[in-house]
Design a protein around this motif. Structure first.
Motif, PDB file in Angstrom:
ATOM      1  N   ALA A 142    -111.664  12.535 -41.921  1.00 38.58           N
ATOM      2  CA  ALA A 142    -111.378  11.156 -42.331  1.00 38.58           C
ATOM      3  C   ALA A 142    -110.640  10.411 -41.225  1.00 38.58           C
ATOM      4  O   ALA A 142    -110.935   9.241 -40.938  1.00 38.58           O
ATOM      5  CB  ALA A 142    -110.564  11.151 -43.623  1.00 38.58           C
ATOM      6  N   ALA A 143    -109.682  11.079 -40.589  1.00 42.49           N
ATOM      7  CA  ALA A 143    -108.924  10.441 -39.512  1.00 42.49           C
ATOM      8  C   ALA A 143    -109.795  10.209 -38.281  1.00 42.49           C
ATOM      9  O   ALA A 143    -109.715   9.150 -37.646  1.00 42.49           O
ATOM     10  CB  ALA A 143    -107.710  11.299 -39.150  1.00 42.49           C
ATOM     11  N   LEU A 144    -110.627  11.195 -37.933  1.00 41.89           N
ATOM     12  CA  LEU A 144    -111.495  11.042 -36.762  1.00 41.89           C
ATOM     13  C   LEU A 144    -112.455   9.871 -36.937  1.00 41.89           C
ATOM     14  O   LEU A 144    -112.712   9.114 -35.989  1.00 41.89           O
ATOM     15  CB  LEU A 144    -112.269  12.330 -36.510  1.00 41.89           C
ATOM     16  N   LEU A 145    -113.022   9.727 -38.126  1.00 40.92           N
ATOM     17  CA  LEU A 145    -113.975   8.645 -38.359  1.00 40.92           C
ATOM     18  C   LEU A 145    -113.292   7.283 -38.439  1.00 40.92           C
ATOM     19  O   LEU A 145    -113.936   6.252 -38.220  1.00 40.92           O
ATOM     20  CB  LEU A 145    -114.761   8.903 -39.652  1.00 40.92           C
ATOM     21  N   ASP A 146    -111.999   7.282 -38.703  1.00 34.78           N
ATOM     22  CA  ASP A 146    -111.285   6.013 -38.855  1.00 34.78           C
ATOM     23  C   ASP A 146    -110.605   5.575 -37.559  1.00 34.78           C
ATOM     24  O   ASP A 146    -110.769   4.430 -37.113  1.00 34.78           O
ATOM     25  CB  ASP A 146    -110.249   6.142 -39.973  1.00 34.78           C
ATOM     26  N   VAL A 147    -109.854   6.497 -36.935  1.00 36.25           N
ATOM     27  CA  VAL A 147    -109.077   6.113 -35.747  1.00 36.25           C
ATOM     28  C   VAL A 147    -109.448   6.892 -34.499  1.00 36.25           C
ATOM     29  O   VAL A 147    -108.923   6.616 -33.425  1.00 36.25           O
ATOM     30  CB  VAL A 147    -107.564   6.257 -36.019  1.00 36.25           C
TER      31      VAL A 147
END
Length: 733
Positions: free
Chosen positions: A282-287
């Motif tokens: 989730a973090a990789l795809l967001d930031v």
């Protein structure tokens, strides 16, 4: 079936052009099957990482939401280890589903299984002759994963029939290689060499090369992605043999490789502190990579991988390794290593979670420890949250004296009620990684220890049935070498396993050159907490290190032969394996024979025969768990399901063993001479077994000490107690 391009090529010349599946649709399961098929055809770590990198890049580009289920399916699991989701599918459910879909009779199924030795191969062969009149929609990675979650949640009456129905639906829709890997996934035995380290490496490289369009931040102009585009553009016009020599491509490749290194280090560091793919993806795809460390930090309630100790043979070696740097010597307790997480919420309620060394949630195993931590927090309203590293040890409830690990192992593994506790325990804390919102991993051990002792002093409850809290007994090198030596003798005479040596402050040591041309250099010695690393600043010195090998090995039983004489009804010898760190496979290293020196008892033999019963889920005539036995062919193969602590006389070069082959000799592997069974390591999972690099290092340490190498392995990995064998021969006659 769709045709996909090769995934094993160098990612720097793998071009994402065209759409591998219809646009704006989830990634098909056939693409994941293509990835798994490619992985199953190689043992090369380079090709494995290439394949994973290119597969994840493709998913990132064309359907990022498919990334998370793909990672779990590649990892052969459905959730983080501390939130276990089990399919609960027995072999009979899978075999019945295959027979129902393919029309095979039970006898035909058994014949096919005996021929192939793998239930996935059986399904592939059985289904290859079936033609469906009505085509089914292609399976998707997301839908397969969702079906598996649905299977895991089915409970109660009728659950078995419901699960079989879902398996049948999946098999009907599966085509080609999908069938093989679908069934292997259902059996939780993928048989590919995609270990966690390789998957994390590939994920980092995929994010460097092909960041998804979902990122909220723009790609900087100096991004390695742009350098890769240049490299790929040149690759279209320059032959591979030529392009590697051009300066422009060398520069682009070096730039990308540097980015690879930083990204891999970042992703691994985040994962070992916060091992949850859901949060990381989730973090990789967001930031993206730049923001992942802040978005996915160490957190109470999510276990981090523990720091590991390196073996040493003597106090002399400890002083040689650490020089004049001050260190602490602590008792190495004979219990279960436990990570205790405690937090107080806004309603002043105290939540406690306890995790094992391999991150399994064992909170319900220790209700007395839960009560202990709640009382500690009740006694100090200022405490808000902690993560401590500790050992839970069986103790005498009267005087608090230590008991053995065997007594602790008598406790049930889960759902223990406080009134059913028969074995009292103490929590012996030795490190503090988190305190009241502050992450302490980068603080030196001296400060972490001081905070632990100051904020969480020893505690003994007034109520019966509550565990006790104390700090691990220790002494410091600053008290003088004589004091440390006396403490070592005290440890040898006690019920602990030995000592743990820990550097107190960050420092450095002068490292001797390996050749005459080299100059001495200063090696940094960090006193920080290093998750999932076997560091040179945490050293373990066990009682029996003073003789024989410098360390025991944690090996996995993978096969056996029928015994002779009075042991004909038991398994003897047993074939033991270590883990190959690159492929994740278990590789045979030695046989452990019967005999007075083997460490086995008749009671143990009987229990082992029951655990590995003929033609059971854990014992088969064929190598269905993809273990590597080299040139040896045991009569039966065991499912790699438990870890044994084994100690031997020494490590020896072997003409037969392929364990650690190439690490100390290009043509010979390593074996263990006179292996002796110590105990079953119930606190360890097979994934935590000793690996080939560990065995190779033991060999190098042994060579450095100039230990005798007589009695090298004769080529059969065999170890016989001659006196016992003579007794068996007499009984036969």
């Amino acid at each position: 079936m769709p045709v996909y391009k090769s995934l094993s090529v160098d990612p720097l010349v793998f071009i994402l052009d065209g759409e591998p599946w219809p646009s704006n649709t989830p990634a098909p399961y056939s693409f994941l099957s293509h990835t798994l098929a490619t992985l199953s055809e190689t043992r090369s770590r380079i090709l494995i990482i290439n394949t994973l990198t290119n597969a994840l890049r493709t998913i990132l580009r064309y359907h990022p939401p498919s990334l998370l289920p793909a990672l779990y399916l590649l990892s052969n699991c459905l959730s983080p280890s501390y939130l276990p989701i089990e399919l609960g599918l027995g072999p009979s459910v899978i075999s019945k589903a295959i027979q129902q879909v393919s029309g095979l009779t039970p006898a035909a199924f058994k014949r096919l299984y005996n021929t192939t030795g793998d239930v996935g191969d059986v399904a592939f062969e059985a289904k290859s002759n079936i033609r469906t009149l009505i085509p089914h929609p292609p399976l998707q990675i997301i839908t397969v994963f969702d079906f598996l979650i649905t299977i895991s949640r089915a409970k109660g009456q009728g659950a078995t029939k419901f699960k079989q129905g879902i398996v049948e639906k999946l098999l009907v829709a599966a085509r080609g290689e999908e069938t093989r890997f679908l069934v292997r996934t259902l059996s939780m035995n993928l048989r590919v060499g995609a270990v966690r380290t390789s998957i994390l490496t590939a994920l980092a490289r995929a994010m460097v090369l092909s960041p998804p369009d979902t990122l909220t931040m723009p790609i900087p102009t100096d991004s390695p992605y742009n350098a890769t585009l240049k490299l790929q553009s040149e690759a279209n016009n320059v032959p591979l043999s030529v392009k590697a020599k051009t300066n422009s491509q060398d520069g682009a490749r070096n730039e990308v490789n540097e980015k690879f290194g930083r990204a891999e280090s970042l992703v691994r560091r985040v994962f070992v502190q916060h091992p949850n793919y859901d949060h990381i993806v989730a973090a990789l795809l967001d930031v993206g990579l730049d923001g992942i460390a802040e978005r996915v930090p160490l957190a109470v309630g999510i276990p981090l991988h523990p720091t590991l100790g390196s073996p040493t043979r003597s106090l002399d070696e400890v002083y040689d390794r650490l020089g004049d740097s001050p260190f602490a010597a602590e008792y190495k307790m004979d219990g279960q290593r436990s990570q205790v997480h405690v937090r107080r919420n806004e309603n002043d309620e105290v939540a406690v979670q306890i995790f094992s060394r391999h991150l399994e949630d064992m909170t319900t195993k220790y209700p007395d420890v839960v009560l202990l931590m709640q009382e500690i927090f009740a006694s100090d309203p200022e405490l808000r949250s902690i993560i401590i590293d500790s050992e839970i040890v069986a103790i005498d409830p009267v005087d608090g004296s230590l008991k053995t690990f065997q007594e602790l192992s008598n406790r049930a593994r889960k759902d223990v009620q406080i009134h059913d506790v028969k074995v009292d325990v103490g929590v012996y804390a030795f490190d503090l990684m988190y305190l009241d919102g502050e992450i302490l991993l980068q603080q030196p051990f001296r400060k972490r220890r001081a905070l632990l002792r100051h904020r969480i002093p020893p505690f003994s409850s007034e109520h019966n049935g509550v565990a006790r809290f104390n700090h691990v007994e220790n002494c410091d090198s600053e008290d003088g070498r004589e004091t440390v030596e006396e403490f070592w003798i005290k440890a040898v005479e006690s019920r602990c396993e030995g000592l743990m040596i820990k550097l107190l402050d960050n420092g450095e040591v002068l490292e001797e050159p390996t050749t005459k041309k080299d100059k001495p250099r200063r090696k940094p010695l960090p006193a920080t907490y290093e998750p999932d690393k076997r560091t040179s600043t945490w050293l373990k010195l066990k009682k029996d290190y003073v003789t024989g090998l410098g360390d025991s090995l944690d090996l996995v039983p993978i096969g056996a032969w029928h015994g002779n004489g009075r042991k004909a009804q038991w398994w003897s010898p047993v074939l033991l394996a270590l883990r190959d760190g690159n492929t994740g496979r278990f590789v045979a290293v030695c046989k452990c024979m019967s005999g007075k020196c083997s460490g086995f008892t008749d009671v143990f033999y009987k229990a082992m025969r029951k655990r590995y019963a003929d033609n059971s889920d854990t014992c088969a005539r064929r190598n269905q768990w993809d273990v590597d036995t080299g040139g040896l062919k045991p009569e039966v193969y065991f499912k790699p399901d438990e870890v044994w602590e084994i100690r031997g006389a020494d490590v020896t070069l072997s003409p037969v063993s392929i364990a650690a082959q190439g690490l100390v000799s290009p043509s010979r592997g390593l074996s263990l001479r006179f292996p002796r069974f110590i105990k079953v390591r119930e606190d360890k999972h097979p994934a935590q077994a000793s690996d080939s690099e560990f065995l190779a290092q033991m060999w190098k340490d042994q060579q450095g000490k100039g230990l005798d190498q007589n009695g090298a392995d004769d080529g059969d990995l065999l170890d016989v107690d001659m006196e016992e064998q003579a007794e068996e021969d007499d009984s036969d006659s």
